[in-house]
Design a protein around this motif. Structure first.
Motif, PDB file in Angstrom:
ATOM      1  N   UNK A   1       0.857  -1.175  -0.011  1.00 50.46           N
ATOM      2  CA  UNK A   1      -0.239  -0.073   0.117  1.00 50.46           C
ATOM      3  C   UNK A   1       0.875   1.342  -0.203  1.00 50.46           C
ATOM      4  N   UNK A   2       0.412   2.366  -0.582  1.00 52.89           N
ATOM      5  CA  UNK A   2       1.112   3.559  -0.596  1.00 52.89           C
ATOM      6  C   UNK A   2       1.039   4.353   0.947  1.00 52.89           C
ATOM      7  N   UNK A   3       1.807   5.081   1.205  1.00 48.94           N
ATOM      8  CA  UNK A   3       1.622   5.761   2.422  1.00 48.94           C
ATOM      9  C   UNK A   3       0.276   6.367   2.516  1.00 48.94           C
ATOM     10  N   UNK A   4      -0.225   6.157   3.885  1.00 54.42           N
ATOM     11  CA  UNK A   4      -1.460   6.578   4.295  1.00 54.42           C
ATOM     12  C   UNK A   4      -1.697   7.843   4.594  1.00 54.42           C
ATOM     13  N   UNK A   5      -2.671   8.522   4.396  1.00 57.76           N
ATOM     14  CA  UNK A   5      -2.934   9.869   4.521  1.00 57.76           C
ATOM     15  C   UNK A   5      -3.160  10.121   6.168  1.00 57.76           C
ATOM     16  N   UNK A   6      -2.762  11.174   6.613  1.00 62.78           N
ATOM     17  CA  UNK A   6      -3.063  11.615   8.239  1.00 62.78           C
ATOM     18  C   UNK A   6      -4.450  11.555   8.292  1.00 62.78           C
ATOM     19  N   UNK A   7      -5.363  11.944   7.606  1.00 61.62           N
ATOM     20  CA  UNK A   7      -6.965  11.502   7.805  1.00 61.62           C
ATOM     21  C   UNK A   7      -7.809  12.810   7.607  1.00 61.62           C
ATOM     22  N   UNK A   8      -8.836  12.915   8.223  1.00 58.49           N
ATOM     23  CA  UNK A   8     -10.013  13.793   7.855  1.00 58.49           C
ATOM     24  C   UNK A   8     -10.231  14.597   9.063  1.00 58.49           C
ATOM     25  N   UNK A   9     -10.185  15.799   9.074  1.00 60.23           N
ATOM     26  CA  UNK A   9     -10.394  16.604  10.160  1.00 60.23           C
ATOM     27  C   UNK A   9     -11.392  17.706  10.176  1.00 60.23           C
ATOM     28  N   UNK A  10     -11.966  18.449  11.178  1.00 59.35           N
ATOM     29  CA  UNK A  10     -12.804  19.466  11.096  1.00 59.35           C
ATOM     30  C   UNK A  10     -11.992  20.497  10.772  1.00 59.35           C
ATOM     31  N   UNK A  11     -10.583  20.732  11.128  1.00 56.78           N
ATOM     32  CA  UNK A  11      -9.804  22.008  10.481  1.00 56.78           C
ATOM     33  C   UNK A  11      -8.530  21.510  10.499  1.00 56.78           C
ATOM     34  N   UNK A  12      -7.754  22.208   9.616  1.00 55.05           N
ATOM     35  CA  UNK A  12      -6.288  21.979   9.166  1.00 55.05           C
ATOM     36  C   UNK A  12      -5.566  21.662  10.325  1.00 55.05           C
TER      37      UNK A  12
ATOM     38  N   UNK B   1      -2.251  21.926  12.206  1.00 50.30           N
ATOM     39  CA  UNK B   1      -1.184  22.745  12.085  1.00 50.30           C
ATOM     40  C   UNK B   1       0.258  22.744  12.841  1.00 50.30           C
ATOM     41  N   UNK B   2      -0.089  21.970  14.014  1.00 47.69           N
ATOM     42  CA  UNK B   2       0.677  21.750  14.998  1.00 47.69           C
ATOM     43  C   UNK B   2       0.670  20.406  15.687  1.00 47.69           C
ATOM     44  N   UNK B   3       1.525  19.899  16.212  1.00 47.54           N
ATOM     45  CA  UNK B   3       1.288  18.567  17.165  1.00 47.54           C
ATOM     46  C   UNK B   3       0.482  18.721  18.339  1.00 47.54           C
ATOM     47  N   UNK B   4       0.404  19.847  18.729  1.00 46.42           N
ATOM     48  CA  UNK B   4      -0.607  20.169  19.782  1.00 46.42           C
ATOM     49  C   UNK B   4      -2.010  20.092  19.330  1.00 46.42           C
ATOM     50  N   UNK B   5      -2.369  20.077  18.191  1.00 51.44           N
ATOM     51  CA  UNK B   5      -3.711  19.938  17.663  1.00 51.44           C
ATOM     52  C   UNK B   5      -4.423  18.599  17.916  1.00 51.44           C
TER      53      UNK B   5
ATOM     54  N   UNK C   1     -11.825  18.549   5.430  1.00 53.55           N
ATOM     55  CA  UNK C   1     -10.416  18.779   5.449  1.00 53.55           C
ATOM     56  C   UNK C   1      -9.684  17.408   5.498  1.00 53.55           C
ATOM     57  N   UNK C   2      -8.804  17.320   4.455  1.00 51.06           N
ATOM     58  CA  UNK C   2      -8.143  16.072   4.144  1.00 51.06           C
ATOM     59  C   UNK C   2      -6.443  16.278   4.176  1.00 51.06           C
ATOM     60  N   UNK C   3      -5.959  15.612   5.353  1.00 43.83           N
ATOM     61  CA  UNK C   3      -4.364  15.809   5.237  1.00 43.83           C
ATOM     62  C   UNK C   3      -3.573  14.719   4.724  1.00 43.83           C
ATOM     63  N   UNK C   4      -2.764  14.992   3.714  1.00 41.73           N
ATOM     64  CA  UNK C   4      -2.036  13.942   3.305  1.00 41.73           C
ATOM     65  C   UNK C   4      -0.525  14.029   3.984  1.00 41.73           C
ATOM     66  N   UNK C   5       0.189  12.923   3.738  1.00 39.84           N
ATOM     67  CA  UNK C   5       1.526  12.730   4.328  1.00 39.84           C
ATOM     68  C   UNK C   5       1.572  12.399   5.801  1.00 39.84           C
ATOM     69  N   UNK C   6       1.970  11.374   6.249  1.00 45.50           N
ATOM     70  CA  UNK C   6       1.973  10.906   7.646  1.00 45.50           C
ATOM     71  C   UNK C   6       2.824   9.790   7.681  1.00 45.50           C
TER      72      UNK C   6
ATOM     73  N   UNK D   1       2.228  19.446   8.134  1.00 47.75           N
ATOM     74  CA  UNK D   1       3.212  19.993   8.351  1.00 47.75           C
ATOM     75  C   UNK D   1       4.640  19.257   8.828  1.00 47.75           C
ATOM     76  N   UNK D   2       5.716  19.672   8.491  1.00 49.74           N
ATOM     77  CA  UNK D   2       6.944  19.080   8.671  1.00 49.74           C
ATOM     78  C   UNK D   2       7.049  18.690  10.293  1.00 49.74           C
ATOM     79  N   UNK D   3       6.599  19.887  10.928  1.00 49.01           N
ATOM     80  CA  UNK D   3       6.563  19.880  12.683  1.00 49.01           C
ATOM     81  C   UNK D   3       5.829  18.504  13.392  1.00 49.01           C
ATOM     82  N   UNK D   4       4.628  18.543  12.657  1.00 47.65           N
ATOM     83  CA  UNK D   4       3.715  17.212  13.015  1.00 47.65           C
ATOM     84  C   UNK D   4       4.255  15.916  12.564  1.00 47.65           C
ATOM     85  N   UNK D   5       5.110  15.875  11.366  1.00 40.85           N
ATOM     86  CA  UNK D   5       5.777  14.537  10.967  1.00 40.85           C
ATOM     87  C   UNK D   5       6.873  14.529  12.138  1.00 40.85           C
TER      88      UNK D   5
END
Length: 385
Positions: free
Chosen positions: A173-184, A186-190, A252-257, A323-327
């Motif tokens: 399988x290809x890399x899986x997306x981070x997923x689906x969220x109510x808002x983007x 931006x930080x790991x604190x989210x 909101x769909x976040x890719x790369x994780x 974001x790179x910081x979340x990764x």
């Protein structure tokens, strides 16, 4: 009888020629029979066997379609002597009970991912949703086949858990997306206190990041998000996510994780049923998994890319890069999780094998393979002037 009616006396030469013709004729027949015997393929006399084969996927999911692709290969390659009867999740048992059903013989076979059995032993996740050491899912399948992965997998199944199961890994399988969220994001604190769905060791990773993790099967995710039981979720890919209805509950769909950057399917059979099959039926089951591996990766590249476009153009979904910081925070959380889990001897043994494999094989790939992005940008980026 007149002299004209008497047969002429045969000469010694005529008799010799006649004998030679009879000998050669007989030899030719014998040789032809021998050639026919050699050329004739060994036709199996095995009785046709039908096996109940349930996936862990909803019938509309592309993963269930891919389970069907595997079943089609088995059915056609066996010449009708072996038939997998494909059933969707819940047809006989719920998705997360599939392994138990195959073990007991309620089901003959099943299609899912090994991370679903993470609750029985966390090492199951090491054969399906591996730690992000820099490898991809094709590298995982290579480790299974040539790096000792199947030896460890069978030790877990048969020696540690005593499961009456035979399994095969398939489909990188290809890399899986981070997923689906109510808002983007931006930080790991989210992720603090975020009600988030995932499976396998990924659950431990996001707990380490502060999320409140819930583990549910694929078909249950969107209803849970719709009722507010989940704030966010990942499943697997644009095609599955789209058909399961994620765009109806999130835009909101976040890719790369790094939570599940390399995963593959697990195809399992009841060992008693499998052992009773003929040698060629067993070979069909094994090599069909390898054939389905290639087809799945080709189909995924086509369908996932198309559905990502559809999500953006038709479903009006906003797609973001994590974001790179979340990764970075994910990789650090993985370090904590692995340190804790490696206290268990078997888990540690498997991880050591994976690290040795990745250190050698990915080093080769990094040294040998130029940047995709470099060539892509050269080809498709707007030209100056």
């Amino acid at each position: 009888m007149t002299e004209q009616q008497k047969p002429a006396a045969k000469s010694v030469a005529d008799t010799t020629k006649s004998s030679r013709r009879r000998f050669l004729s007989g030899a030719g027949i014998a040789a032809g029979a021998a050639v026919a015997t050699v050329a004739m393929p060994n036709v199996s006399r095995a009785q046709t066997v039908t096996l109940k084969f349930q996936s862990t996927w909803p019938s509309k999911d592309i993963f269930h379609e891919m389970a069907g692709d595997y079943a089609t290969r088995v059915n056609e390659m066996s010449g009708g002597r072996l038939k997998l009867e494909l059933l969707a999740a819940g047809s006989v048992v719920p998705a997360f009970q599939m392994q138990d059903a195959v073990h007991s013989g309620v089901l003959d076979a099943g299609h899912g991912v090994s991370a679903y059995w993470y609750g029985k032993h966390k090492a199951f996740s090491l054969f399906g949703t591996v730690p992000p050491f820099g490898w991809d899912a094709n590298g995982v399948l290579a480790w299974m086949a040539y790096g000792g992965g199947y030896k460890f997998y069978n030790e877990l199944l048969h020696d540690i858990l005593k499961l009456n199961i035979v399994g095969f890994m398939s489909a990188p399988m290809p890399c899986q997306p981070l997923g689906w969220f109510k808002k983007e994001v931006k930080t790991a604190e989210d992720f603090k206190n975020l009600k988030y769905r995932t499976v396998g060791l990924s659950a431990d990773v996001f707990k380490e990041m502060g999320a409140a993790v819930t583990i549910v099967a694929g078909g249950e995710i969107v209803p849970a998000m719709d009722r507010g039981l989940l704030d966010a979720a990942e499943f697997n890919n644009p095609s599955s996510d789209r058909v399961l209805g994620f765009p109806d509950v999130s835009k909101v769909f976040m890719l790369q994780s790094w939570h599940q950057s390399a995963e593959c399917f697990e195809i399992i059979f009841n060992k008693t049923k499998f052992d009773a099959l003929s040698a060629e039926q067993k070979a069909v089951i094994k090599y069909a998994a390898e054939a389905a591996s290639s087809d799945m990766s080709w189909k995924a590249l086509d369908r996932y890319s198309r559905d990502l476009q559809e999500l953006q153009t038709k479903d009006k979904v906003k797609v973001y890069t994590t974001p790179r910081a979340v990764q970075d925070a994910q990789l650090k959380a993985w370090d904590v999780v692995l340190k804790a889990q490696r206290a268990e001897p078997f888990f540690d043994k498997v991880v050591k094998s994976q690290l040795d494999w990745v250190r050698r094989t990915v080093r080769y790939e990094l040294l040998n393979t130029p940047s995709k992005q470099m060539a892509y940008n050269h080809t498709f980026a707007p030209k100056k002037g």
